[in-house]
Write an enzyme that holds these catalytic residues in place. Structure first.
Site, PDB file in Angstrom:
ATOM      1  N   CYS A 408     -33.726  51.448  -6.220  1.00 23.09           N
ATOM      2  CA  CYS A 408     -33.512  52.338  -5.082  1.00 23.09           C
ATOM      3  C   CYS A 408     -34.807  52.887  -4.494  1.00 23.09           C
ATOM      4  CB  CYS A 408     -32.577  53.463  -5.473  1.00 23.09           C
ATOM      5  SG  CYS A 408     -33.142  54.410  -6.870  1.00 23.09           S
ATOM      6  N   HIS A 452     -31.423  58.652  -8.380  1.00 16.66           N
ATOM      7  CA  HIS A 452     -31.332  57.820  -7.192  1.00 16.66           C
ATOM      8  C   HIS A 452     -32.341  58.335  -6.166  1.00 16.66           C
ATOM      9  CE1 HIS A 452     -29.470  54.839  -4.737  1.00 16.66           C
ATOM     10  NE2 HIS A 452     -28.992  55.694  -3.841  1.00 16.66           N
ATOM     11  N   ASP A 468     -28.752  55.707   3.189  1.00 15.26           N
ATOM     12  CA  ASP A 468     -29.052  55.159   1.865  1.00 15.26           C
ATOM     13  C   ASP A 468     -29.171  53.643   1.954  1.00 15.26           C
ATOM     14  OD1 ASP A 468     -29.373  54.486  -0.728  1.00 15.26           O
ATOM     15  OD2 ASP A 468     -27.558  55.484  -1.475  1.00 15.26           O
TER      16      ASP A 468
END
Lengths: 650, 303
Positions: A408, A452, A468
């Site tokens: 991520c 994250h 995201d």
């Protein structure tokens, strides 16, 4: 002078049980103490046991005094003080061990056992976890057993009888302890300062560079737990914001907080109310479900709309928040700030900048740019993985155009760079995404493996929007968690796996238990106490009851004191005291009266051993016997006896 | 009065050699109005001791040899038809000192006839109650070796004996003197009383007047209590045993010529008063019951 043989104070089996129990109690302390103290304690216990087995006498006074002085000196040298929790524990442990060496009377046994109880209690000053409570109860049970068998004159008895009796005592004590726990007035904050555990920093850090989040994902330690008042939001909405990173140096994203008041938050009032129980991480960030609308006074709000605590978190923190998933944050961005959110280092990410500028050339609308970026990530062969190739040259360009494999932080970092290059203000947000529902207790467990990173971009009139990029590449990561998003064979921490069978179920049960302990027992503060009492209908009564209880306690205490003092006076016999002194004098001369020896027998023995003392010993003994056991005690007998004994020089 | 006691002891010691302590205990037992049980092998002088004590105190003496076919009537006596009318023929129990030899060889029925007489100081035959003489004193002997056809006295019966003594073998010196000396029966026959039964009763009446201090009661109670809580015995000492212990200690103090009881007096009589009343839960290897009792003494502090 020959020292008297050791009386069989305790049967050796009882002594062994006592030493073993004390050792078990001391073990958790020993882990924190200097090594030589544990060694000393072991040596003392072993020595005492061997002496008892062989029926030898205890070490002489000078040796014990020497040992004590040396040990106290050693502790002072080690800690630079004799006060404080650590030095105090060291002192207590070593003194308990040394006390074993002078354990010759029943009274000494009791002192040792009470010291043991104190050691058990001190364990709680260091750690207050649930396993520790179980350890405490078991230790107390064992100690009570020993106390009972030490009180029994001979120790001849069935061990299981003692076990049953002390078990019953512990069980009887538990409800009393529970009621006292509930009703005893709480003070806010601990009475003592908990020892610093080295300020170990765990969890997210203030910076993000390739590899930092994926490293965190290797841990299945709990980051925090959340209990919602109502419905739990779906996984796709569980974005726990912790840190906002605004500055990019070509490799690392870091925080730079503008010194401005927190921005305006407009929101549609669809709210989640929840409690977060955050494990200590040694830092100041506090996670909050996007987007927190209200927080307590003790929680600060930064210009980046992060929640911060005043001090690094060394203790578990429980705080209550409200969040709204529909919000508009900072609808207006001042030009200087807007400029700051577009800054990129000149030397890095050249290819990415080119790409972004191409998009911008096509359309100036941030929505179009966002669409182009999204298409880019979706259409190329990007792979979501915990073990991406290393990116030594330029993390953004290498990732976007060469490897296309990343975690991520790679997606978030690259996307934020692209946005900035395309003229859209952007910043990286790190935190946690997801969380596992514990069906036992209905709360969310968020682990470090849920760490994250994502991006917020700013659009005129809409404020900061969460984007995201990982979700484009791997929707499963967001919907179902880390484990289902990663290809087979990736190193996923055990407890982060969705389906680990029985062990997992046990772990969830244990976690629920711990959560309850943390929340309701350790987190039982004055306000919680008030609410519990009001729920029990004792709200108004509380202070009256308190005053009442205090006065009852005072009365009982006074009465006890009076009775004790009276008992002392009644029990005090001047004749016995004077004779006691006579015996002590002879004991120092090596002639100790055995506790079961009558005065006449003792006098005979003394006279046989020391004929030179015959006259005073006979006179004293005769006076004592006549006064203590005779028909008429002359009122001046104690005085005469005292005078005789004062001049008695064995 | 001590003068009489000293002479009695002196004479008794001249017959039974090397057993001063046991003779003293037996005397204290008599003075405390208690009955005596002697557990020992045959031939160590049980009968001689009983006979000598009776003789020295000027008391008449009967010996009953217990056998398995002994009937209660053989002890108590029976009514028989003689010369046209019924007359009571008193049994051997009608004596001031009764030696019940090998009491464990008789059947329980016969044993209990003796023990009842001992307890009540009277016997009832054909509905007529007859008082036993006063002073009255039973010395029973028991052979400790388990033998076929014996009925050891049950615990409840043992409790009725104030003391239980073991005489044991004489030591070497005493035995040599015994072997060289005159025939014991000769000496016994020539023995003259040193006191009258009335004098004995007077001395017995003095025993309860020997002073018992508060401190001593505390000690005695602690002993009793300890025998109950120490967990080594099936039962602790009963209050009756406690009273007996106190009376025996008073008698011991009197024999010693003192007017108050000391803890040492209690300790002196304790083994013989307590041992036959205490039954250890487990018989420990190499420890006699006597040793048990002495350990008990060592575990209780003298206040």
């Amino acid at each position: 002078m020959s020292r008297p043989r050791l009386d069989p104070l305790l049967p050796t089996t009882t002594l062994a049980a006592m030493l073993l129990t004390l050792a078990a109690i001391a073990v958790p302390h020993a882990l924190r103490l200097p090594f030589w103290i544990s060694l000393l304690a072991l040596a003392c216990g072993g020595w005492r046991y061997l002496r008892a087995v062989r029926g030898e006498s205890l070490p002489p006074t000078w040796l014990r005094v020497l040992l004590t002085v040396t040990v106290v000196g050693g502790i002072y040298a080690h800690y630079d003080t004799l006060l404080g929790l650590e030095a105090g524990t060291a002192l207590l442990v070593s003194m308990t061990a040394l006390k074993l060496l002078e354990m010759r009377a029943r009274r000494d046994t009791h002192v040792v056992l009470y010291l043991g109880f104190l050691l058990i209690g001190m364990q709680f000053l260091f750690s207050q976890t649930l396993p520790n409570l179980i350890y405490l109860i078991v230790s107390v049970w064992a100690m009570l057993m020993l106390l009972i068998s030490a009180h029994r004159a001979t120790g001849h008895g069935k061990p299981w009888q003692y076990a049953r009796l002390s078990g019953a005592l512990v069980l009887q004590a538990i409800p009393v302890a529970a009621v006292l726990f509930l009703l005893f007035p709480r003070v806010s904050g601990p009475l003592w300062r908990m020892p610093d555990e080295g300020h170990a920093q765990t969890g997210l850090s203030d910076t993000m560079s390739p590899g930092s989040v994926s490293q965190l994902s290797q841990s299945d330690a709990v980051a925090f737990r959340v209990e919602f008042d109502g419905d739990i939001p779906p996984p796709s909405q569980r974005y726990w914001r912790a840190l906002v990173l605004t500055h990019y140096d070509g490799y690392t994203w870091s925080r730079m907080t503008p010194r401005t008041p927190p921005p305006q938050l407009d929101h549609v009032p669809v709210e989640h109310a929840y409690d977060i129980l955050l494990e200590p991480h040694g830092q100041q960030w506090l996670p909050a479900l996007e987007m927190a609308t209200r927080a307590g006074n003790e929680i600060g709000l930064t210009a980046l709309y992060e929640l911060r605590s005043r001090n690094p978190l060394d203790e578990r923190l429980n705080y209550r928040l409200r969040s709204s998933p529909h919000y508009r944050l900072q609808a207006e961005l001042p030009p200087n700030l807007r400029q700051a959110y577009l800054m990129l280092p000149d030397a890095s990410a050249k290819q990415a900048k080119e790409l972004a500028q191409k998009w911008r050339a096509d359309s100036n609308d941030p929505r179009d740019i966002l669409r182009r970026a999204r298409d880019y990530f979706v259409q190329r062969e990007f792979v979501y993985t915990l073990s991406p190739p290393r990116l030594p040259r330029d993390p953004v360009d290498q990732f976007l155009f060469e490897t296309q494999r990343g975690f991520c932080e790679h997606y978030a970092g690259a996307f934020a760079v692209l946005m900035r290059a395309a003229g859209v203000p952007a910043r990286v947000v790190t935190g946690y995404q997801g969380g596992e529902l514990n069906p036992i207790g209905e709360y969310l467990i968020v682990r470090q493996s849920d760490a994250h990173a994502w991006v917020e971009i700013w659009m005129d009139g809409e404020g900061w929007l969460r984007i995201d990029p990982t979700a484009w590449v791997s929707p499963n990561r967001i919907e179902q968690g880390l484990a289902s998003a990663l290809p087979a064979g990736e190193p996923i921490p055990f407890l982060a796996r969705p389906d680990s069978g029985l062990l997992k179920a046990l772990e969830l049960r244990w976690d629920a238990l711990n959560n309850g302990w943390n929340r309701w027992v350790l987190g039982y503060n004055p306000s919680l106490q008030r609410s519990v009492l009001s729920r029990l209908g004792l709200d108004n009564l509380f202070y009256t009851a308190l005053a009442l209880a205090a006065s009852i306690a005072l009365i009982v205490l006074t009465l006890t004191l009076i009775l004790l003092l009276q008992g002392r006076r009644r029990g005090f016999d001047p004749l016995a005291a004077a004779y006691e002194r006579f015996c002590r004098k002879l004991a120092r001369a090596g002639l100790e009266r055995r506790h079961h020896e009558g005065p006449a027998d003792f006098a005979r023995r003394v006279v046989a051993a020391r004929p030179d003392l015959a006259e005073p010993v006979r006179a004293i003994t005769k006076l004592y016997i006549d006064a203590r056991y005779g028909a008429a005690t002359p009122s001046d007998a104690p005085r005469k006896l005292r005078r005789l004994i004062t001049t008695f020089r064995p | 009065m001590p003068h009489v006691i000293d002479r009695l002891l002196e004479q008794a010691n001249a017959i039974i050699l090397g057993k001063e302590h046991q003779i003293r205990l037996a005397l204290a037992c008599i003075l405390a109005r208690g009955d005596l049980l002697i557990e020992d092998l045959p031939g160590v002088g049980k009968t001689t001791l009983a006979h000598a004590l009776a003789k020295l105190m000027g008391l008449d003496f009967h010996r009953i040899q217990f056998t398995s076919d002994l009937l209660p009537a053989d002890i108590i006596g029976a009514t028989i038809y003689e010369n046209g009318r019924f007359t009571f023929q008193p049994g051997p129990i009608f004596a001031q000192v009764v030696l019940a030899d090998e009491v464990n060889r008789a059947t329980p029925k016969t044993q209990s006839a003796l023990l009842e007489a001992m307890e009540e100081r009277q016997v009832t035959v054909d509905g007529e109650t007859r008082r036993l003489p006063d002073p009255f004193f039973v010395i029973a002997t028991q052979n400790p070796d388990t033998q076929i056809g014996t009925f050891p006295l049950p615990e409840s019966q043992l409790d009725r004996f104030l003391m239980c003594l073991e005489l044991g073998y004489p030591d070497a010196e005493a035995e040599r003197a015994l072997l060289r000396g005159e025939d014991r029966r000769e000496i016994l026959r020539e023995l003259r009383p040193v006191m009258t039964p009335e004098q004995l009763q007077q001395i017995q009446a003095q025993v309860p007047r020997i002073h018992v201090s508060e401190a001593l009661v505390t000690y005695l109670q602690a002993l009793l209590e300890h025998s109950r809580v120490c967990g080594r015995y099936r039962n602790g000492l009963s209050p009756r045993a406690g009273l007996g212990l106190l009376r025996a200690a008073q008698a011991w103090a009197l024999v010693d010529g003192r007017e108050a009881v000391l803890p040492e007096d209690v300790q002196a009589v304790f083994p013989s008063v307590a041992t036959h009343r205490l039954h250890p839960i487990t018989e420990l290897e190499g420890r006699t019951r006597n040793r048990h009792t002495r350990e008990l003494l060592e575990e209780v502090s003298v206040p």
